[in-house]
Design a protein around this motif. Structure first.
Motif, PDB file in Angstrom:
ATOM      1  N   PRO A  74       0.812  -1.224   0.000  1.00 36.17           N
ATOM      2  CA  PRO A  74       0.000   0.000   0.000  1.00 36.17           C
ATOM      3  C   PRO A  74       0.846   1.276   0.000  1.00 36.17           C
ATOM      4  CG  PRO A  74      -0.935  -1.580   1.523  1.00 36.17           C
ATOM      5  CD  PRO A  74       0.403  -2.139   1.084  1.00 36.17           C
ATOM      6  N   VAL A  75       1.987   1.260   0.651  1.00 36.22           N
ATOM      7  CA  VAL A  75       2.850   2.443   0.698  1.00 36.22           C
ATOM      8  C   VAL A  75       3.534   2.651  -0.649  1.00 36.22           C
ATOM      9  CG1 VAL A  75       4.812   3.543   1.855  1.00 36.22           C
ATOM     10  CG2 VAL A  75       3.159   2.194   3.182  1.00 36.22           C
ATOM     11  N   VAL A  76       3.943   1.576  -1.290  1.00 36.56           N
ATOM     12  CA  VAL A  76       4.551   1.668  -2.624  1.00 36.56           C
ATOM     13  C   VAL A  76       3.548   2.292  -3.596  1.00 36.56           C
ATOM     14  CG1 VAL A  76       5.431   0.317  -4.569  1.00 36.56           C
ATOM     15  CG2 VAL A  76       6.138  -0.249  -2.231  1.00 36.56           C
ATOM     16  N   VAL A  77       2.311   1.807  -3.544  1.00 38.29           N
ATOM     17  CA  VAL A  77       1.278   2.318  -4.444  1.00 38.29           C
ATOM     18  C   VAL A  77       0.928   3.767  -4.078  1.00 38.29           C
ATOM     19  CG1 VAL A  77      -1.081   1.985  -5.263  1.00 38.29           C
ATOM     20  CG2 VAL A  77       0.434   0.017  -4.973  1.00 38.29           C
ATOM     21  N   LEU A  78       0.858   4.085  -2.798  1.00 32.26           N
ATOM     22  CA  LEU A  78       0.617   5.463  -2.385  1.00 32.26           C
ATOM     23  C   LEU A  78       1.699   6.384  -2.934  1.00 32.26           C
ATOM     24  CD1 LEU A  78      -0.891   7.667  -0.819  1.00 32.26           C
ATOM     25  CD2 LEU A  78       0.448   6.992   1.208  1.00 32.26           C
ATOM     26  N   SER A  79       2.929   5.931  -2.932  1.00 32.70           N
ATOM     27  CA  SER A  79       4.017   6.733  -3.491  1.00 32.70           C
ATOM     28  C   SER A  79       3.740   7.079  -4.950  1.00 32.70           C
ATOM     29  CB  SER A  79       5.344   5.975  -3.356  1.00 32.70           C
ATOM     30  OG  SER A  79       6.376   6.677  -4.008  1.00 32.70           O
ATOM     31  N   ARG A  80       3.254   6.108  -5.698  1.00 33.88           N
ATOM     32  CA  ARG A  80       2.931   6.356  -7.102  1.00 33.88           C
ATOM     33  C   ARG A  80       1.703   7.242  -7.242  1.00 33.88           C
ATOM     34  NH1 ARG A  80       3.871   0.529  -8.064  1.00 33.88           N
ATOM     35  NH2 ARG A  80       1.800   0.461  -8.989  1.00 33.88           N
ATOM     36  N   ALA A  81       0.723   7.103  -6.336  1.00 29.62           N
ATOM     37  CA  ALA A  81      -0.451   7.980  -6.354  1.00 29.62           C
ATOM     38  C   ALA A  81      -0.038   9.431  -6.091  1.00 29.62           C
ATOM     39  CB  ALA A  81      -1.471   7.524  -5.305  1.00 29.62           C
ATOM     40  N   LEU A  82       0.880   9.612  -5.162  1.00 27.12           N
ATOM     41  CA  LEU A  82       1.388  10.949  -4.870  1.00 27.12           C
ATOM     42  C   LEU A  82       2.163  11.513  -6.062  1.00 27.12           C
ATOM     43  CD1 LEU A  82       2.459  10.247  -1.200  1.00 27.12           C
ATOM     44  CD2 LEU A  82       0.732  11.939  -1.896  1.00 27.12           C
ATOM     45  N   ASP A  83       2.968  10.677  -6.694  1.00 27.79           N
ATOM     46  CA  ASP A  83       3.727  11.140  -7.866  1.00 27.79           C
ATOM     47  C   ASP A  83       2.794  11.609  -8.977  1.00 27.79           C
ATOM     48  OD1 ASP A  83       6.209  10.696  -6.738  1.00 27.79           O
ATOM     49  OD2 ASP A  83       6.524   8.772  -7.753  1.00 27.79           O
ATOM     50  N   GLN A  84       1.769  10.816  -9.282  1.00 26.29           N
ATOM     51  CA  GLN A  84       0.902  11.203 -10.390  1.00 26.29           C
ATOM     52  C   GLN A  84       0.050  12.425 -10.029  1.00 26.29           C
ATOM     53  OE1 GLN A  84      -1.237   7.606 -11.329  1.00 26.29           O
ATOM     54  NE2 GLN A  84      -2.928   8.115  -9.970  1.00 26.29           N
ATOM     55  N   ALA A  85      -0.356  12.551  -8.770  1.00 21.94           N
ATOM     56  CA  ALA A  85      -1.101  13.747  -8.356  1.00 21.94           C
ATOM     57  C   ALA A  85      -0.208  14.983  -8.465  1.00 21.94           C
ATOM     58  CB  ALA A  85      -1.626  13.585  -6.933  1.00 21.94           C
ATOM     59  N   GLY A  86       1.036  14.841  -8.033  1.00 24.63           N
ATOM     60  CA  GLY A  86       1.981  15.956  -8.161  1.00 24.63           C
ATOM     61  C   GLY A  86       2.223  16.321  -9.614  1.00 24.63           C
ATOM     62  N   HIS A 110      -3.340  17.056   5.230  1.00 20.46           N
ATOM     63  CA  HIS A 110      -4.507  16.596   5.991  1.00 20.46           C
ATOM     64  C   HIS A 110      -4.356  15.134   6.418  1.00 20.46           C
ATOM     65  CE1 HIS A 110      -7.157  19.946   4.065  1.00 20.46           C
ATOM     66  NE2 HIS A 110      -6.492  20.379   5.111  1.00 20.46           N
ATOM     67  N   PHE A 111      -3.828  14.307   5.536  1.00 20.18           N
ATOM     68  CA  PHE A 111      -3.594  12.901   5.893  1.00 20.18           C
ATOM     69  C   PHE A 111      -2.629  12.800   7.069  1.00 20.18           C
ATOM     70  CE2 PHE A 111      -4.327  11.674   1.177  1.00 20.18           C
ATOM     71  CZ  PHE A 111      -5.698  11.590   1.364  1.00 20.18           C
ATOM     72  N   LEU A 112      -1.599  13.636   7.076  1.00 24.54           N
ATOM     73  CA  LEU A 112      -0.639  13.638   8.187  1.00 24.54           C
ATOM     74  C   LEU A 112      -1.297  14.109   9.478  1.00 24.54           C
ATOM     75  CD1 LEU A 112       2.595  14.930   6.471  1.00 24.54           C
ATOM     76  CD2 LEU A 112       2.364  12.819   7.790  1.00 24.54           C
ATOM     77  N   GLN A 113      -2.134  15.130   9.397  1.00 27.65           N
ATOM     78  CA  GLN A 113      -2.840  15.600  10.591  1.00 27.65           C
ATOM     79  C   GLN A 113      -3.684  14.467  11.173  1.00 27.65           C
ATOM     80  OE1 GLN A 113      -4.905  18.850   8.720  1.00 27.65           O
ATOM     81  NE2 GLN A 113      -3.515  20.388   9.578  1.00 27.65           N
ATOM     82  N   GLN A 114      -4.380  13.763  10.313  1.00 21.79           N
ATOM     83  CA  GLN A 114      -5.205  12.646  10.764  1.00 21.79           C
ATOM     84  C   GLN A 114      -4.339  11.570  11.416  1.00 21.79           C
ATOM     85  OE1 GLN A 114      -7.114  10.245   7.722  1.00 21.79           O
ATOM     86  NE2 GLN A 114      -8.944  10.094   9.002  1.00 21.79           N
ATOM     87  N   PHE A 155       2.212  20.658  -2.302  1.00 24.51           N
ATOM     88  CA  PHE A 155       1.833  19.254  -2.362  1.00 24.51           C
ATOM     89  C   PHE A 155       3.068  18.359  -2.240  1.00 24.51           C
ATOM     90  CE2 PHE A 155       1.311  15.293  -4.635  1.00 24.51           C
ATOM     91  CZ  PHE A 155       0.122  14.804  -4.121  1.00 24.51           C
ATOM     92  N   ARG A 156       4.104  18.618  -3.038  1.00 20.50           N
ATOM     93  CA  ARG A 156       5.296  17.758  -3.049  1.00 20.50           C
ATOM     94  C   ARG A 156       5.975  17.719  -1.681  1.00 20.50           C
ATOM     95  NH1 ARG A 156       5.528  14.431  -7.598  1.00 20.50           N
ATOM     96  NH2 ARG A 156       5.289  15.671  -9.473  1.00 20.50           N
ATOM     97  N   LEU A 175       4.473  12.710   4.135  1.00 19.64           N
ATOM     98  CA  LEU A 175       3.503  11.624   4.291  1.00 19.64           C
ATOM     99  C   LEU A 175       4.162  10.268   4.031  1.00 19.64           C
ATOM    100  CD1 LEU A 175       0.578  10.702   4.797  1.00 19.64           C
ATOM    101  CD2 LEU A 175       0.168  11.061   2.334  1.00 19.64           C
ATOM    102  N   LEU A 176       4.957  10.178   2.997  1.00 19.69           N
ATOM    103  CA  LEU A 176       5.650   8.909   2.724  1.00 19.69           C
ATOM    104  C   LEU A 176       6.603   8.552   3.852  1.00 19.69           C
ATOM    105  CD1 LEU A 176       6.347   9.005  -1.090  1.00 19.69           C
ATOM    106  CD2 LEU A 176       4.806   7.497   0.158  1.00 19.69           C
ATOM    107  N   HIS A 177       7.300   9.541   4.358  1.00 19.60           N
ATOM    108  CA  HIS A 177       8.202   9.298   5.488  1.00 19.60           C
ATOM    109  C   HIS A 177       7.413   8.731   6.675  1.00 19.60           C
ATOM    110  CE1 HIS A 177      11.715   9.720   7.993  1.00 19.60           C
ATOM    111  NE2 HIS A 177      10.995  10.385   8.870  1.00 19.60           N
ATOM    112  N   HIS A 178       6.242   9.295   6.927  1.00 19.86           N
ATOM    113  CA  HIS A 178       5.379   8.789   8.003  1.00 19.86           C
ATOM    114  C   HIS A 178       5.058   7.314   7.774  1.00 19.86           C
ATOM    115  CE1 HIS A 178       1.856   8.179  10.537  1.00 19.86           C
ATOM    116  NE2 HIS A 178       1.229   7.763   9.455  1.00 19.86           N
TER     117      HIS A 178
END
Length: 185
Positions: free
Chosen positions: A12-24, A59-63, A88-89, A95-98
């Protein structure tokens, strides 16, 4: 863009990294003349959607820290697309570090974040009409996650009723259709 899924508790973290990349990447191609365009998010302009997307990692980090999150709060950095992309970046990296520091039994929650990012990245790309490669695994994992918990009773204002698409429709069509967007519109 297709990637062969690997079996790993941290997938899930690997995929989140790619989700963040494409959003950025999507935020990076927004031009100032795009800001007043409508989006697939009912009643939202590109300006509002870009700000919401740019605020998501923070916001994800705050949560994650157990703080109260105002999901409607803006980034507070203004409407310049370049500034939003940079904001965002920075928070995406945090967030990824978290997530890299979380135990295996907690990382599945990253799929919820991939779902949110995947839907809004698609919304933004659709609204501005520019090509940004979208990762099918982001959509597949995000869809699997939201199908577990998103019901007719808890859709609220954020999600419309599901839109019917064929079972063999592309991954992003199935994700956004479940989130209430019509991928054919």
């Amino acid at each position: 863009m297709n990637h062969t899924p690997m079996s790993s508790p941290h997938r899930p973290v690997v995929v989140l990294s790619r989700a963040l990349d494409q959003a950025g990447d999507a935020l990076a191609v927004v031009h100032p003349d795009d800001l007043d365009k409508p989006t697939p998010c009912a009643g939202w302009t590109v300006r509002e959607l870009a700000d919401h997307l740019a605020a998501a990692p923070e916001h994800f980090l705050q949560q994650a820290r157990g703080e109260e999150v105002d999901w409607s709060a803006s980034t507070g950095v203004g409407g310049d697309p370049a500034v939003l992309a940079a904001h965002f970046r920075t928070h995406a990296d945090d967030l990824l570090h978290h997530w890299h520091g979380r135990p295996d039994d907690q990382v599945a929650q990253a799929d919820w974040q991939s779902a949110e990012l995947g839907v809004h990245t698609w919304d933004l790309v659709r609204a501005i009409g520019r090509k940004v490669p979208l990762d099918d695994e982001v959509a597949e994992r995000g869809l699997a996650f939201i199908q577990q918990g998103l019901t007719d009773d808890n859709r609220g204002d954020a999600f419309g009723a599901p839109v019917g698409v064929p079972d063999d429709a592309p991954a992003y069509d199935r994700l956004v259709a479940f989130a209430g967007r019509d991928p054919r519109a």
